[in-house]
Write a protein that holds these residues in place. Structure first.
Motif: not given
Length: 139
Positions: A70-76, A96-107, A117-119, A125-128
């Motif tokens: 919901l932020k400008p620029g957002g998760a994508m 698969v490729e992974v990109a991590a931010t402090p609040s979301i792990v993108h796959v 992408q999955l978020a 993600w740690a549980e997975f």
């Protein structure tokens, strides 16, 4: 698009958890119609709503992490740094490729970089990863 995505996720998690729209609206301090509009993507879901829905639906941070969309620029955001799985071979296949931010792990699928992408929340993600390691999938 992101409003609708977050709204869809709220509605899916709410239904899965057996939480009524009325109960969620009351708990979050919104009218039934306001929540309905957010679930339909006509209104921007608030961070507060995402947090309340996450807690009520037992989403373990997954709904709250939707705030990034919901932020400008957002998760994508295209500035993400992607890492290819060390278990991906050089012959194509299932990568698969992974990109991590402090609040979301993108796959994402490494063969379809512009595709969906999955978020996940970092906790989910740690549980997975723990599950995959325990089952021998990441040996």
């Amino acid at each position: 698009m992101s409003w609708r995505y977050c709204g869809d996720q709220i509605k899916l998690w709410r239904a899965r958890a057996g939480v009524s729209r009325e109960d969620l609206a009351t708990q979050a301090g919104y009218s039934y119609e306001s929540l309905r509009s957010m679930e339909a993507g006509r209104r921007k879901p608030s961070l507060h709503l995402l947090q309340v829905a996450d807690e009520m639906c037992g989403a373990k941070g997954i709904l709250a992490s939707g705030a990034e969309y919901l932020k400008p620029g957002g998760a994508m955001n295209t500035d993400l740094t992607w890492f290819k799985s060390s278990h991906s071979g050089t012959e194509g296949g299932n990568c698969v490729e992974v990109a991590a931010t402090p609040s979301i792990v993108h796959v994402r699928d490494s063969k379809d970089k512009a595709g969906p992408q999955l978020a996940f929340s970092p906790e989910a993600w740690a549980e997975f990863i723990s599950f995959a390691q325990a089952s021998g999938s990441l040996s």
